[in-house]
Motif scaffolding. Structure first.
Motif, PDB file in Angstrom:
ATOM      1  N   PHE A  35       0.873  -1.157   0.000  1.00  0.00           N
ATOM      2  CA  PHE A  35       0.000   0.000   0.000  1.00  0.00           C
ATOM      3  C   PHE A  35       0.918   1.216   0.000  1.00  0.00           C
ATOM      4  N   ILE A  58       3.991   0.768   2.331  1.00  0.00           N
ATOM      5  CA  ILE A  58       3.731  -0.213   3.380  1.00  0.00           C
ATOM      6  C   ILE A  58       3.699  -1.594   2.757  1.00  0.00           C
ATOM      7  N   TYR A  60       3.048  -5.603   3.341  1.00  0.00           N
ATOM      8  CA  TYR A  60       2.431  -6.531   4.281  1.00  0.00           C
ATOM      9  C   TYR A  60       2.549  -7.948   3.750  1.00  0.00           C
ATOM     10  N   GLU A  74       3.381  -6.170   8.937  1.00  0.00           N
ATOM     11  CA  GLU A  74       3.227  -4.907   8.200  1.00  0.00           C
ATOM     12  C   GLU A  74       4.451  -4.058   8.492  1.00  0.00           C
ATOM     13  N   THR A 118     -10.130  -0.422  11.102  1.00  0.00           N
ATOM     14  CA  THR A 118     -10.533  -0.754   9.735  1.00  0.00           C
ATOM     15  C   THR A 118      -9.564  -0.233   8.686  1.00  0.00           C
ATOM     16  N   PHE A 119      -9.040   0.963   8.892  1.00  0.00           N
ATOM     17  CA  PHE A 119      -8.214   1.575   7.849  1.00  0.00           C
ATOM     18  C   PHE A 119      -6.745   1.664   8.253  1.00  0.00           C
ATOM     19  N   HIS A 121      -3.179   2.390   8.343  1.00  0.00           N
ATOM     20  CA  HIS A 121      -2.386   2.738   7.168  1.00  0.00           C
ATOM     21  C   HIS A 121      -3.088   2.244   5.907  1.00  0.00           C
ATOM     22  N   GLY A 122      -2.527   2.574   4.777  1.00  0.00           N
ATOM     23  CA  GLY A 122      -3.130   2.140   3.530  1.00  0.00           C
ATOM     24  C   GLY A 122      -4.183   3.149   3.119  1.00  0.00           C
ATOM     25  N   LEU A 125      -7.494   2.683   1.275  1.00  0.00           N
ATOM     26  CA  LEU A 125      -8.614   2.046   1.956  1.00  0.00           C
ATOM     27  C   LEU A 125      -9.651   3.056   2.417  1.00  0.00           C
ATOM     28  N   MET A 372      -2.388   0.542  -4.334  1.00  0.00           N
ATOM     29  CA  MET A 372      -2.096  -0.747  -3.715  1.00  0.00           C
ATOM     30  C   MET A 372      -1.631  -1.706  -4.799  1.00  0.00           C
TER      31      MET A 372
ATOM     32  N   ALA B  98      -6.896  -8.122  -0.713  1.00  0.00           N
ATOM     33  CA  ALA B  98      -5.785  -7.314  -0.190  1.00  0.00           C
ATOM     34  C   ALA B  98      -6.254  -6.488   0.992  1.00  0.00           C
ATOM     35  N   LYS B  99      -7.427  -5.874   0.856  1.00  0.00           N
ATOM     36  CA  LYS B  99      -7.964  -5.041   1.935  1.00  0.00           C
ATOM     37  C   LYS B  99      -8.319  -5.889   3.148  1.00  0.00           C
ATOM     38  N   PHE B 102      -5.146  -7.173   4.891  1.00  0.00           N
ATOM     39  CA  PHE B 102      -4.449  -6.054   5.539  1.00  0.00           C
ATOM     40  C   PHE B 102      -5.165  -5.629   6.821  1.00  0.00           C
ATOM     41  N   ARG B 103      -6.478  -5.775   6.831  1.00  0.00           N
ATOM     42  CA  ARG B 103      -7.240  -5.430   8.036  1.00  0.00           C
ATOM     43  C   ARG B 103      -7.180  -6.544   9.073  1.00  0.00           C
ATOM     44  N   GLU B 105      -8.557  -9.491   8.744  1.00  0.00           N
ATOM     45  CA  GLU B 105      -9.861 -10.155   8.809  1.00  0.00           C
ATOM     46  C   GLU B 105      -9.848 -11.566   8.236  1.00  0.00           C
TER      47      GLU B 105
END
Lengths: 382, 148
Positions: A35, A58, A60, A74, A118-119, A121-122, A125, A372, B98-99, B102-103, B105
């Protein structure tokens, strides 16, 4: 934010080693990606310490290690005009007993509020260029970093499903936060950081619970945190108290909600702080911070966003004084244009108003490209 | 010369008949089904239930925990499954995971590279579901959903 400098050569070796190891099991695809964002901004103050160019990258990586063991790592590279930095943002190993109970050890995002979980970094998002100012973690920006967004320790989390909803919880326990009150010559503001030393007087306990109805476009959540903040500076460098002495007992609790209706979406969070100062300025103080963000999707690639955020605090609160926080509110307007699933351009205007003092309004314009890249190492490894 | 024209006509007729059969046969051979172990206590599931499970929005279908399997990323069947049944493109799926990863989940489903491996995995124990072309299934699995 932790600022442990890391040798890029060591990081490259780790990344390549990790990729080759995890690719030996062909039935799982290791999840790794990038990201990033490149941002420019300018403000009406023309302050010497305002960033006019920021880039973040970033990396991950996440995968199954063995059986029910998984990991998430991360790592962030950050470059501004004034400094550059590379550090681990998160690393934890998780064991899943069941959907209802997973246990992890490592470094985490604190389970407080919606944005931070939820968000974080990145920036692709989220819809705006900047986070709500009180949830930001770069103290040198034109904002006040006041929320303990990371911790080191353990986490238990899980999901309970009923006939018509999901209940998600996170319970965290670990080291309390640290602040160095040393006088520094660089002009950088002190930051609230994850505590790295185990100390019975320095603990962090947090709990987050959220409700997600199956067929309804909203969620509700509440959270609570007990965070004991200690000194990480030394008296020889003029810290206000001795190393590892307690600065503040912080109790933090709040509510969050999100809602989506047609082209509109809404996010809101409210934090309440209660600080009991332990250093030379004893006393109890209350503060609160909140934001409400409204988005409207015009057409597929274009979205408009408005956010109001505010911080209220009592004069004399040692915690906010150390961090250099001031009472203020922000009006933020953003246009986000999604070039595709992996790239977005954002243009943002921020009006910052201090409730007291002579600073008046500060106007900032920001332009950002956020992106991303999913599994970029596949091309190298294969 | 006369024979030559007849053969040519005959050849064209065969080609046209063959083409007609192949056009008609296409939907049958590429029809996607979602299957499970015969002892799984599910009889039928909806497209929405499949979408939520394969996007890991839930781990349960009709209150039963079910494990899922995926084809690897190079599979045309995977692309077809996600575009027609789940309703997302390859790029949208990549961005989605990806999201989600990264979260913190969760991770995408385990993957297999062939229909035989998927069948073997589904057959191994109840409460496992996978997707296949209908032509590739055998009597050892139960169909829960068939794409019309």
């Amino acid at each position: 934010m932790l600022k442990r400098k890391t040798n890029p050569a060591i990081m490259a070796t780790l990344i390549c080693g990790l990729t080759s190891v995890t690719f030996s099991d062909a039935t799982y695809a290791v999840q790794h990606g990038l990201f990033g964002n490149v941002s420019v901004d300018d403000n009406s103050l023309d302050r010497a310490d305002s960033d006019t160019f920021v880039s973040e990258l970033i990396f991950y990586s996440a995968d199954t290690l063995y059986g029910n063991f998984t990991y998430l790592w991360e790592f962030e590279f950050e470059k501004t005009i004034e400094h550059q930095d590379a550090h681990t943002e998160r690393f934890h190993i998780k064991y899943s007993f069941a959907d209802e109970l997973k246990l992890s050890l490592g470094q985490f995002h604190s389970p407080i509020g919606y944005w931070n979980r939820t968000f974080h970094h990145g920036s692709i998002l989220f819809d705006t260029v900047e986070r709500p100012f009180f949830l930001d973690f770069d103290a040198n920006k034109n904002a006040s970093t006041v929320t303990p967004v990371h911790y080191i320790g353990m986490m238990a989390d899980g999901i309970f499903e009923t006939d018509d909803a999901q209940w998600k919880y996170q319970f965290g326990a670990g080291n309390g936060s640290e602040i160095s009150t040393n006088q520094n010559t660089s002009g950088d503001r002190p930051e609230i950081e994850s505590g790295t030393s185990i100390n019975s007087d320095n603990i962090n306990l947090s709990y987050h619970l959220s409700y997600h109805p199956d067929e309804q476009p909203y969620h509700l959540g509440f959270f609570v945190m007990r965070n004991e903040v200690q000194e990480s500076g030394s008296l020889t460098d003029n810290s206000i108290t001795q190393y590892q002495a307690k600065l503040t007992d912080q109790n933090l609790y709040g509510l969050e909600a999100s809602y989506k209706m047609g082209n509109f979406d809404l996010i809101a969070e409210h934090f309440w702080f209660r600080h009991t100062n332990q250093a030379d300025r004893a006393g109890a103080y209350n503060a609160s911070a909140f934001y409400i963000q409204l988005g409207y999707q015009f057409s597929a690639p274009l979205k408009a966003i408005y956010r109001y955020s505010q911080l209220d605090l009592e004069a004399g609160d040692l915690y906010f004084d150390i961090l250099g926080a001031e009472e203020q509110y922000h009006n933020v307007f953003t246009l986000k244009y999604e070039l595709n699933e992996f790239n977005a351009i954002k243009l943002e205007a921020d009006q910052q108003s201090f409730l007291y003092g002579a600073q008046g309004n500060v106007y900032t314009i920001r332009l950002q490209w956020s992106f991303m890249w999913n599994n970029p190492l596949d091309a190298i490894v294969n | 010369m006369h024979h030559c024209i007849s053969y040519r006509r005959l050849f064209l007729i065969f080609v046209l008949i063959g083409f007609g059969f192949s056009v008609k046969a296409e939907p049958v051979t590429t029809k996607i089904v979602v299957v499970t172990h015969p002892q799984t206590k599910l009889e039928q599931i909806s497209q929405e239930q499949i979408r939520k499970r394969w996007l890991s929005m839930t781990t349960r279908i009709d209150r039963q925990r079910v494990d899922i399997i995926d084809f690897d990323e190079n599979s045309p069947l995977r692309t077809q499954f996600y575009s027609q049944i789940i309703g997302v493109s390859d790029n949208q799926l990549k961005a989605y995971w990806a999201k989600k990863v990264f979260r913190g989940e969760g991770l995408p489903p385990e993957m297999k590279s062939s229909s035989a491996e998927i069948l073997q995995w589904v057959n191994k124990q109840p409460n496992r579901i996978g997707y296949l072309y209908k032509k590739d299934i055998n009597n050892g699995v139960k169909i829960l959903f068939e794409m019309n």
